[in-house]
Design an enzyme around this catalytic site. Structure first.
Site, PDB file in Angstrom:
ATOM      1  CG  ASP A  14      -1.795  -1.218   1.324  1.00  0.00           C
ATOM      2  OD1 ASP A  14      -2.487  -1.530   0.340  1.00  0.00           O
ATOM      3  OD2 ASP A  14      -1.776  -1.875   2.383  1.00  0.00           O
TER       4      ASP A  14
ATOM      5  CD  GLU B 245      -8.981  -3.760  -1.040  1.00  0.00           C
ATOM      6  OE1 GLU B 245      -9.626  -3.891   0.016  1.00  0.00           O
ATOM      7  OE2 GLU B 245      -8.054  -4.530  -1.368  1.00  0.00           O
TER       8      GLU B 245
END
Length: 335
Positions: free
Chosen positions: A43, A234
């Site tokens: 991420d 997401e």
């Protein structure tokens, strides 16, 4: 016949001046993504300082709650032995710090948005993340967390994957995912069994301090199997280019090879956003990507992207990858 009539020294003299132009020719460049950091760094988000240095922040790993890496030219990155978040706030548990994102505020301070487990637990869930904020004078930290979370939505599954955004007029926003699959009914991503739970991406307007919500969040996207989405969407990342808002996101399950990166576009920040329905990044892309997602696009120019993918087929660690990006009209492509 012509070449054999030229001496070796003359041939060298003729060829050498042409090499720089040949090596810089678009026909000679390797396209696609590149491995930016060969270690567990999921991420990734990144920011460029006024001095031209790049810093990336990543999900907890390598013994750190928030990992930090640096680069002088974007393509070569170094993991720093730095804890980006040395202390946690009273609202959060000392574990599971995911998806940090950082932007530079007008006063020169850096705001980090991140998700962490709240000490408050929502109904029927073990995963109870909220979006927190922290401030630092330095992009690599240390970041000092604020006393209260920015968003929780625990009754809807929690809030994760925040990403800051500055609009053309200077207004600050944060996008994040309402983590509905955390209260799903099983199956893929815990949301593959009916009734499926919404996993919307929302947009929250902020005050000039970058941490105070203004008004209510606005839903800007959700999964739709007709669009090729999996049981969730997401990891939103929002950028503005030539009047078009690009919303990048991931879909399917991060631990499966169907996980990918897609995008939607809009002419207004609140939408409606139209999905392109194409995989910007997918398993099998160069260099042998596996489950590429969790992407962040550089907000200032939209021409650079960092994301994670499994380091190898064992799917035990997620490395950081990068690429150059082209935004043209409503079309995004890796170059």
């Amino acid at each position: 016949m012509f070449l054999t009539s030229i001496s070796p020294s003359t041939l060298v003299a003729l060829v050498l001046p042409l090499l720089p132009r040949a090596l810089s020719s678009p026909l000679m460049k390797r396209g696609g993504s590149f491995l930016a950091l060969h270690t567990d760094f999921p991420d990734p988000s990144f920011v460029k300082t006024p001095e031209g240095k790049w810093f990336a922040l990543g999900t907890e790993g390598n013994g750190k709650r928030v990992q930090v890496a640096e680069s002088d030219g974007f393509h070569s990155w170094t993991l720093l032995d730095i804890e980006g978040l040395p202390k946690v706030a009273a609202w959060e548990e000392d574990a599971q710090h995911f998806a940090p994102d950082v932007i530079r505020r007008d006063d020169g301070k850096y705001i980090m948005y991140y998700s962490a487990n709240s000490k408050e637990v929502g109904p029927n869930q073990d995963d109870h993340h909220c979006v927190g904020t922290a401030i630092s004078d330095d992009p690599k930290g240390p970041y000092i967390p604020n006393d209260k979370p920015l968003a929780c939505d625990l009754d809807k599954g929690g809030a994760i994957d925040p990403a800051g955004f500055r609009d053309a007029d200077g207004t600050l926003y944060v996008t994040y995912k309402v983590n509905g699959n955390s209260i799903g009914h099983g199956g893929d991503c815990n949301n593959g069994v009916d009734p499926l739970v919404p996993t919307p991406l929302v947009l929250q307007k902020l005050a000039k301090d970058g941490v105070t919500p203004v008004g209510d969040p606005v839903q800007i996207l959700d999964r739709n199997t007709a669009d090729g989405d999996g049981p969730l969407v997401e990891a939103p990342s929002l950028v503005l280019s030539s009047g078009t808002y690009y919303l990048f996101y991931s879909t399917h399950c991060f631990n499966e090879d169907t996980y990918d990166t897609r995008y939607a576009t809009a002419s207004s920040i609140n939408g409606p956003y139209t999905k392109n329905n194409e995989q910007l990044l997918k398993t099998g892309d160069s260099p042998r990507l596996i489950s590429p997602g969790g992407a962040t696009v550089h907000a200032d120019d939209g021409n650079r992207i960092l994301f994670h993918g499994w380091c190898d087929a064992s799917m035990k660690q997620r490395c950081m990858y990068g690429a150059n990006l082209s935004l043209d009209g409503t079309k995004a492509s890796i170059v």
